[in-house]
Design a protein around this motif. Structure first.
Motif, mmCIF file in Angstrom:
data_model
loop_
_atom_site.group_PDB
_atom_site.id
_atom_site.type_symbol
_atom_site.label_atom_id
_atom_site.label_comp_id
_atom_site.label_asym_id
_atom_site.label_seq_id
_atom_site.Cartn_x
_atom_site.Cartn_y
_atom_site.Cartn_z
ATOM 1 N N GLN A 38 0.812 -1.216 0.000
ATOM 2 C CA GLN A 38 0.000 0.000 0.000
ATOM 3 C C GLN A 38 0.850 1.273 0.000
ATOM 4 O O GLN A 38 0.529 2.245 -0.674
ATOM 5 C CB GLN A 38 -0.917 0.008 1.233
ATOM 6 N N LEU A 39 1.933 1.259 0.766
ATOM 7 C CA LEU A 39 2.740 2.482 0.880
ATOM 8 C C LEU A 39 3.640 2.605 -0.347
ATOM 9 O O LEU A 39 4.863 2.559 -0.266
ATOM 10 C CB LEU A 39 3.595 2.419 2.156
ATOM 11 N N SER A 40 2.998 2.826 -1.509
ATOM 12 C CA SER A 40 3.756 2.684 -2.752
ATOM 13 C C SER A 40 4.743 3.821 -2.972
ATOM 14 O O SER A 40 5.720 3.641 -3.687
ATOM 15 C CB SER A 40 2.798 2.534 -3.925
ATOM 16 N N THR A 88 7.669 2.246 -1.044
ATOM 17 C CA THR A 88 8.146 0.896 -1.358
ATOM 18 C C THR A 88 8.028 0.524 -2.822
ATOM 19 O O THR A 88 8.515 -0.526 -3.237
ATOM 20 C CB THR A 88 7.329 -0.141 -0.571
ATOM 21 N N GLY A 89 7.353 1.369 -3.602
ATOM 22 C CA GLY A 89 7.140 0.993 -4.991
ATOM 23 C C GLY A 89 5.947 0.065 -5.167
ATOM 24 O O GLY A 89 5.698 -0.413 -6.269
ATOM 25 N N GLY A 90 5.218 -0.181 -4.110
ATOM 26 C CA GLY A 90 3.994 -0.976 -4.199
ATOM 27 C C GLY A 90 4.246 -2.380 -4.711
ATOM 28 O O GLY A 90 5.255 -3.006 -4.395
ATOM 29 N N GLU A 91 3.291 -2.856 -5.537
ATOM 30 C CA GLU A 91 3.384 -4.216 -6.081
ATOM 31 C C GLU A 91 4.671 -4.412 -6.881
ATOM 32 O O GLU A 91 5.237 -5.494 -6.909
ATOM 33 C CB GLU A 91 2.202 -4.483 -7.023
ATOM 34 N N PRO A 135 -7.383 4.539 4.122
ATOM 35 C CA PRO A 135 -7.486 3.246 3.423
ATOM 36 C C PRO A 135 -6.210 2.411 3.451
ATOM 37 O O PRO A 135 -6.283 1.189 3.399
ATOM 38 C CB PRO A 135 -7.852 3.644 1.995
ATOM 39 N N LYS A 136 -5.054 3.044 3.574
ATOM 40 C CA LYS A 136 -3.829 2.254 3.414
ATOM 41 C C LYS A 136 -3.530 1.344 4.592
ATOM 42 O O LYS A 136 -2.731 0.431 4.487
ATOM 43 C CB LYS A 136 -2.638 3.188 3.178
ATOM 44 N N VAL A 137 -4.135 1.606 5.734
ATOM 45 C CA VAL A 137 -3.757 0.816 6.909
ATOM 46 C C VAL A 137 -4.894 -0.092 7.373
ATOM 47 O O VAL A 137 -4.929 -0.504 8.518
ATOM 48 C CB VAL A 137 -3.310 1.726 8.071
#
Lengths: 354, 356, 245
Positions: free
Chosen positions: A142-144, A147-150, B328-330
């Protein structure tokens, strides 16, 4: 000398000793023996997973508690180094910084999880680690921005380790000595050192107390050992080792992402490796990881052939489809928990004792 | 001494005197079980806090209904698991397999019934779902029987092996589903009559969520009735507390356990049908996603407690839905925080089960 | 007393060995429980008395030797089978189901059908508290009341043999007196095997007696004989029993 290196816990069966020697030699000389990018990749992966599986064995085999968060720590190592190098530039100090951050985060997290769950019931630990690990996976995707996401992050490593770097003018034994080879040997030597540290750990007083707790918790408690303290410490040490494995993986792949480091599929792989190799013996990690990764790479090809050969039979081609290789390993896993709970190494050691 | 004995006997013969000195330490008032209501305030507190943060009553109501629907589905899945643990100290990490199998069975049954599913007739829609749910429950219940026999029974009392074996069972079951049904993503459409929402003013209540809540409440009520009003239920509650004594009274706890395991598997199958219809698409790993929530729920509720499981499911679903709207992210991390907070407060969960 | 012992005892243990894990607890236990009356099983802490009862009940499996009940070997049977053959058990921990009411505890104990009103009144006549707290959860009962419930559970239906493990442990003397009355009435209709630490209690109730030490039976005889012989008491039971009086 060798005895001391192995913490006076050498393989207790001749067959095992020979197999281990072959694996270690094979890995040490892999770039020379098996040329080609695919082979060296497999060898590096085996080195990394030996450390990861050994770290897991400290928990499951030596302490008798099951965690499903080992890949979370693996991922913390990978992301710690990966993101540091990505954001701060590919230098050695940044690499060191990344390692330190990852270690602190990983150990702190393991400590908190242990504190919350280990004082109640060991079975809590399994469930809580499962929940925390999946939350961490989702958080990482989620924290893209970070982290760059997927997709994860591709980053550059210090110059010495880059494939483009030429270290020797002339090829050595017909092999071009590039940064890739240096990176491989970094991974190999670090893995070897970490494995020996783990071996030292389980053969120390601390390791013996862990085994005493595993055998008989109430007796260990009665003898005055604080079970929660030892278990929590074991889970912290195991986490630290898994973080290191993650660091090695990041250095080797020059990439970190949820699929390669955090996913539950890897957790299951590790579980299969430790059980098939043999719980409660670190040599099992070596055997389990080597066998599994070789099978992963070559069993699928074999299954493709078998699937094509059984064309026309009902269901059989589907069961033997290369994508179903995990089915075979799953069955093998269940059978080995039933019939060979000590795994391959345990069997070999028993036979040697007779 | 002898004299005292004589005294006691004459007293005992006199039935009218029921406050005989047989229990001198007993207080005069008849003690009632102190009802532990504090945890029940948690959903109210969380709901109120969310209402203040969200600021819109209709949004809040929609989210709360979504939370209740999700909570009920998780409860249906988790209830069997927690009872099985309470009764026999068995934790089935392969429980998720039954969720997936339930979904695949329902899909298989609904395919030839597509006429009923697409009919503009709520009764036919519900009948199709009912048939699918019943078939899924029978199928997963029967597989539960097999799973208990070959996977669980050989590893009683060995937690480590239990976790490993049931995990292995999960891998094999998922792979078999892929082999039989193909590895692609499956879809299962909601029947025509259950799509969309009921609109009251500017409030939209999704029909399927209402159905899920109704099913969940029905399962909860049926479980409570069984546990409190039937002999089997009494035996289960007694067995959760002290299975050895249940055996010493002459009951075969193994049969009871197999029954509960089968019922729990069937409920997981039902939960799988509900969950797959809710998400409308699924793969064989559908179980894995829910199981994380399920584990959090049974830990929060107190392993072995059905009431705690019900409350825990609602709490987790509320947290998930409110935070999904607010931050939404958590979303999933919020459930973990909730779990950690509750374990700090009550290390054994909200309603710990008394164990010998 | 000897004339009351029939040729075939109700329960017979012959050379019974029981291992718990690596510990060898019972090391060849031999004793009979004659039909009718109360047989006392005495001995120091850790002598193996509780293990003996648990072995009879099938909660531990004997590793060697035979347990015969009414002429039938019950050594390898499961606990429910042993219970169904007519043996009731009151464990040391009492094991009342604290989440269930007194009534629900009794309903479960009466496994052949609904509660028998007359039998219940008979039980209430010894243990009036059971009637008073009929609808209360067993968890709120006092220790003495839990013990009464545990015994009531064992006698709600007639059983051939009742095993009772230290019913007086931790109870106030007044409650113990009440319990003696109950056992007096009970032994007229059934047979009781009672594990005890409290010698005075044992002496006032027991008909036959067996004494255990270190996992073996070291003495068998009548209670009257043992009561009369203080030297024997001291030798067999030592100071530990005095301390309990």
């Amino acid at each position: 000398m060798i005895g001391k290196l192995l913490s006076y816990d050498p393989p207790k069966s001749r067959v095992l000793g020979v197999v281990l020697a072959i694996i270690v030699l094979g890995l040490a000389l892999a770039p020379f023996l098996f040329p080609g990018a695919a082979a060296i990749n497999t060898a590096a992966k085996i080195c990394i997973f030996i450390v990861l599986v050994a770290s897991y064995d400290i928990l499951i085999g030596y302490t008798g508690i099951v965690s499903f968060a080992q890949t979370m720590f693996f991922g913390i190592g990978g992301y710690g180094v990966g993101l540091s190098l990505y954001f701060l530039g590919p230098t050695w100090p940044v690499l060191a910084l990344g390692i330190v951050i990852a270690l602190i985060l990983g150990v702190a997290l393991a400590f908190v999880i242990g504190l919350v769950s280990l004082r109640v019931k060991a079975i809590f630990f399994a469930m809580i680690t499962l929940a925390v690990a999946s939350a961490f996976l989702i958080l990482a995707t989620q924290l893209s921005e970070l982290t760059g996401g997927e997709d994860g992050r591709t980053f550059r490593v210090p110059e010495l380790l880059r494939p483009g770097t030429k270290l020797l003018e002339a090829p050595l034994f017909g092999l071009e000595i590039t940064g890739r080879i240096a990176a491989y040997y970094l991974v190999f030597l670090a893995a070897l050192a970490l494995f020996l540290v783990a071996l030292r750990l389980v053969n120390s007083c601390f390791g013996r107390v862990l085994q005493a707790i595993r055998e008989n918790e109430s007796r260990a408690e009665a003898l005055g050992y604080r079970v929660v303290y030892y278990r929590t410490l074991a889970s912290c040490l195991s986490a630290a080792l898994a973080v290191c494995a993650g660091v090695l993986s990041a250095i080797w792949l020059r990439y970190t992402g949820p699929e390669t480091t955090l996913s539950f599929a890897i957790m299951l792989d590790v579980l299969l490796m430790v059980v098939i190799g043999g719980m409660g013996t670190l040599y099992g990690a070596v055997i389990g990881a080597s066998l599994f990764i070789l099978a992963q790479n070559y069993l699928q090809k074999l299954m493709g052939v078998a699937s094509a050969a059984t064309e026309g039979f009902p269901l059989l081609p589907r069961l033997l489809h290369p994508d179903r290789w995990l089915l075979l390993l799953g069955v093998l896993f269940v059978l080995s928990v039933y019939f060979f709970p000590t795994g391959i190494v345990g069997r070999l050691t028993q036979r040697a004792r007779k | 001494m002898k004299k005292m004995r004589q005294n006691k006997k004459t007293e005992g013969d006199d039935m009218a005197d029921i406050s005989a000195p047989a229990a001198p330490s007993a207080p005069d008032a008849i003690p009632k079980k102190s009802l532990d209501l504090l945890p029940l305030a948690l959903p109210l507190v969380i709901g109120l806090a969310a209402w203040l943060l969200i600021g819109s009553t209709t949004t809040w109501l929609t989210l709360t209904l979504a939370a209740l629907a999700m909570g009920m589905m998780v409860f249906v899945i988790a209830s069997g698991l927690t009872l099985v643990f309470g009764l026999m100290d068995v934790i089935n990490f392969g429980h998720g397999a039954f969720i997936a199998i339930g979904a695949y069975l329902a899909m298989t049954v609904l395919a030839p019934l597509s006429g009923w599913v697409q009919a503009d007739n709520l009764a036919l829609n519900l009948a199709a779902l009912l048939i699918a749910a019943v078939v899924a429950m029978i199928g997963t219940g029967a597989l539960g029987l097999v799973f208990e026999r070959i996977i669980i029974r050989p590893v009683y009392g060995q937690h480590l092996k239990q976790i490993l074996i049931t995990m292995g069972g999960l891998i094999v079951a998922e792979q078999l589903l892929h082999a039989i049904f193909g590895g692609d993503q499956k879809s299962m459409a909601l029947p025509a009559g259950l799509r969309g929402a009921i609109i009251i003013g500017d409030l939209a209540l999704e029909k399927y969520r209402l159905l899920a809540v109704a099913v969940g409440l029905a399962v909860f009520a049926a479980m409570q009735l069984t546990l409190n009003r039937s002999r089997i239920g009494l035996l289960i509650r007694a067995g959760v507390e002290n299975s050895e004594m249940v055996e010493a009274l002459g009951y075969r706890i193994r049969r009871l356990f197999v029954g509960v395991f089968v019922a729990g598997s069937a409920l997981a199958g039902l939960g799988g049908v509900l969950w797959a219809l809710y998400r409308e698409t699924f793969t064989a790993s559908i179980g894995g996603d829910v199981m994380v929530l399920v584990f959090i729920v049974i830990i929060i509720g107190g392993l072995g407690s059905v009431g705690g499981c019900f409350l825990g499911a609602i709490l987790v679903a509320m947290m998930a839905n409110y935070t999904a709207f607010l931050v939404p992210k958590v979303a999933l991390a919020s459930s973990i925080l909730l779990m950690v907070a509750i374990l700090m407060w009550r290390p054994q969960g909200l309603y710990p089960v008394a164990k010998r | 007393m000897a004339d009351r012992i029939p040729a075939e005892p109700l329960l017979r243990l012959e050379g019974v060995h029981t291992h718990i894990g690596q510990y060898h607890i019972l090391q060849g236990v031999e004793f009979d429980v004659p039909e009718g009356g109360i047989t006392m099983l005495l001995g120091r802490n850790g002598a193996g008395k509780t293990t003996a009862l648990r072995t009879i009940m099938g909660l531990w499996q004997p590793s060697r030797g035979s347990v015969t009940f009414e002429g039938r070997a019950i050594g390898g049977l499961t606990t429910p089978e042993i219970a169904l053959s007519g043996i009731a058990y009151v464990p040391e921990t009492m094991a009342v189901f604290s989440d269930l009411t007194v009534e629900e505890n009794m309903i479960l104990a009466a496994r052949s059908g609904p509660l028998d009103r007359k039998r219940l009144d008979w039980i209430f006549s010894f243990f009036p508290a059971m009637q008073k707290f009929w609808h209360s959860p067993a968890g709120v009962l006092s220790g003495g009341q839990k013990q009464m419930l545990a015994i009531s559970r064992a006698i709600i239906e007639p059983r051939r043999l009742i095993l009772i493990d230290e019913p007086t442990k931790g109870l106030a003397p007044a409650i113990i007196e009440g319990m003696i009355g109950a056992f007096e009435a009970l032994k007229r209709e059934t047979t009781i095997l009672l594990v005890e630490q409290n010698f005075r209690f044992a002496a006032s109730l027991g008909d036959t007696v067996a004494v255990m030490d270190d996992g073996r039976i070291v003495h068998r005889g009548t209670m009257t004989a043992l009561s009369a012989d203080e030297a024997l008491q001291t030798r067999l039971l030592g100071l530990s029993l005095d301390a309990h009086q």
